[in-house]
Every structure is written in C-alpha cells, then in structure tokens.
Design a protein around this motif. Structure first.
Motif, short mmCIF file in Angstrom:
data_model
loop_
_atom_site.label_atom_id
_atom_site.label_comp_id
_atom_site.label_asym_id
_atom_site.label_seq_id
_atom_site.Cartn_x
_atom_site.Cartn_y
_atom_site.Cartn_z
N THR A 188 28.73 39.10 44.53
CA THR A 188 29.16 40.34 43.88
C THR A 188 30.67 40.42 43.83
O THR A 188 31.25 40.83 42.81
CB THR A 188 28.58 41.56 44.64
OG1 THR A 188 27.15 41.53 44.53
CG2 THR A 188 29.11 42.86 44.09
N LYS A 189 31.35 40.01 44.89
CA LYS A 189 32.81 40.04 44.91
C LYS A 189 33.38 39.15 43.80
O LYS A 189 34.35 39.53 43.14
CB LYS A 189 33.35 39.61 46.26
CG LYS A 189 34.86 39.73 46.37
CD LYS A 189 35.36 39.39 47.76
CE LYS A 189 36.89 39.52 47.83
NZ LYS A 189 37.41 39.18 49.18
N ASP A 190 32.79 37.98 43.60
CA ASP A 190 33.22 37.12 42.49
C ASP A 190 33.15 37.87 41.16
O ASP A 190 34.06 37.78 40.33
CB ASP A 190 32.34 35.87 42.41
CG ASP A 190 32.50 34.93 43.58
OD1 ASP A 190 33.58 34.90 44.19
OD2 ASP A 190 31.51 34.24 43.91
N VAL A 191 32.05 38.59 40.97
CA VAL A 191 31.83 39.28 39.70
C VAL A 191 32.78 40.46 39.55
O VAL A 191 33.40 40.63 38.48
CB VAL A 191 30.36 39.75 39.58
CG1 VAL A 191 30.15 40.51 38.27
CG2 VAL A 191 29.40 38.56 39.65
N THR A 192 32.91 41.27 40.59
CA THR A 192 33.78 42.44 40.47
C THR A 192 35.24 42.02 40.29
O THR A 192 35.99 42.65 39.54
CB THR A 192 33.64 43.37 41.68
OG1 THR A 192 33.92 42.65 42.88
CG2 THR A 192 32.23 43.96 41.76
N THR A 193 35.63 40.94 40.95
CA THR A 193 37.00 40.42 40.79
C THR A 193 37.24 39.97 39.36
O THR A 193 38.26 40.30 38.73
CB THR A 193 37.27 39.27 41.76
OG1 THR A 193 37.15 39.76 43.10
CG2 THR A 193 38.68 38.71 41.57
N ALA A 194 36.27 39.24 38.80
CA ALA A 194 36.41 38.75 37.43
C ALA A 194 36.37 39.91 36.43
O ALA A 194 37.07 39.89 35.42
CB ALA A 194 35.30 37.76 37.12
N ALA A 195 35.56 40.93 36.74
CA ALA A 195 35.42 42.05 35.81
C ALA A 195 36.68 42.90 35.71
O ALA A 195 36.91 43.57 34.69
CB ALA A 195 34.24 42.93 36.23
#
Length: 197
Positions: A188-195
């Motif tokens: 999830t952190k990967d996704v929120t960082t990219a978003a």
C-alpha cells in the motif's frame, strides 16, 4: 504489462489508475470462513480510498452475489462494509463468479471506454477473487497492480485434508502473480507514494 522489466521497476501510477475494491462485504466477518491473515487489510484499503479521493482517481466497487449463504443478496452479509458502503464509486459491479471482469456492468468495456490501462486490485479474498481478477487483467492487457497488504485470505483445506494457513496462501498468490508476470506485486505504501508523487 508488456515490458517485463516494469514488474521490477519502481511503481508509477497513471492519473486515471482505477482502484478496484473487490467483495469488501460484511459476510466475510462471519466465523464460518475460519481464520484470516492480515488484520490491517481494511485499514490499508481505507488509506488507498483516501488517496484516490484526494487525487481524483476513479474507484470501482465490486460486490459478490451468491445464490445462498453468507453473501446472498438481501442478507446482511451481502452488504458492503461501512467504510466502502459510503462511497460513490465511478462504477459498481455485481458479479456471481470469481472475476470482477465477469459482472454487470461490464468492467472491461468500461475501462476500454475510459482508455484506462492500470487497475489496482484490493479486497477479499487474496487468492480467490483478487487473484482471478488480477490474472484476467493481465491477460486482457492491463497493468495489474496488487498491493498484498490491502487484502486478506482465509485458511483453506485441500483435497488431501491439509489446511494451509491464509498467510501461506497469500504468499503463494503473490509469488505466482509476480513470477508469471500477471501483476506487479507491491505494498500500500508503494501505491500511495506513487499516487502522490
């Protein structure tokens, strides 16, 4: 993904990447399903919802309608969990099978109409509807993104009577999706960082 290297590269997200919330239904809280893994799954999903809302990206909710049992339409278990039920999604899909791509309205047609190429798969159950949807997404040419901490599974018993813990099933799903290049397995952190980059 068409470029094999993209599976190992840092995640990037399109402005219109679609968040799929699959079968986040109250029926899965019943003890009948047995032990589950990842007690933080709902919190991780909520974090993704917040980021999607803040960045204006589309959210799709998916709801499983079983003919009988804990997910039967018209029963309390059919209802979406409260943190998802309050959403106004860009699309709501109802399905009777494992894949979100076999439901009503047609998810694939909707994605094609929008020109969307990325789907972020979350929800319940990791190694069932989530995995099936991710495999189909990959086969249909989408960039399937699979944050494994924003979903959960249950212990399951095989034909030889051996019960496999939910965490092992989830790990096997993540391994298969990654190794066979069906989806990009992330957190999830990967996704929120990219978003929010």
């Amino acid at each position: 993904m068409t470029n094999t290297d993209a599976f190992d590269a840092p995640l990037t997200l399109d402005p219109d990447a679609v968040l799929l919330l699959i079968d986040v239904q109250k029926g899965f809280e019943a003890p009948d399903f047995g032990p589950r893994d990842n007690p933080q799954a709902e919190q991780r999903m909520a974090e993704l919802i917040a980021v999607w809302q803040a960045t204006g990206r589309p959210i799709v909710t998916v709801q499983h309608s079983a003919p009988v049992g804990l997910l039967a339409e018209g029963t309390p278990g059919y209802e979406l969990k409260d943190f998802v039920a309050g959403l106004t999604p860009a699309l709501h899909v109802t399905k009777t099978v494992n894949s979100a791509f076999y439901g009503t309205p047609d998810l694939h047609a909707w994605l094609q109409e929008r020109g969307a190429r990325q789907v972020v798969v979350t929800g319940i159950i990791t190694n069932v509807c989530n995995e099936t949807t991710a495999r189909m997404a990959g086969n249909l040419g989408y960039d399937a993104i699979f944050p494994t901490d924003a979903m959960h599974s249950f212990d399951m018993t095989g034909p030889d009577g051996t019960t496999i813990p939910a965490a092992e099933l989830a790990r096997a799903t993540a391994t298969t999706l990654h190794a066979m290049r069906f989806a990009k397995v992330v957190t999830t952190k990967d996704v929120t960082t990219a978003a929010t980059a």
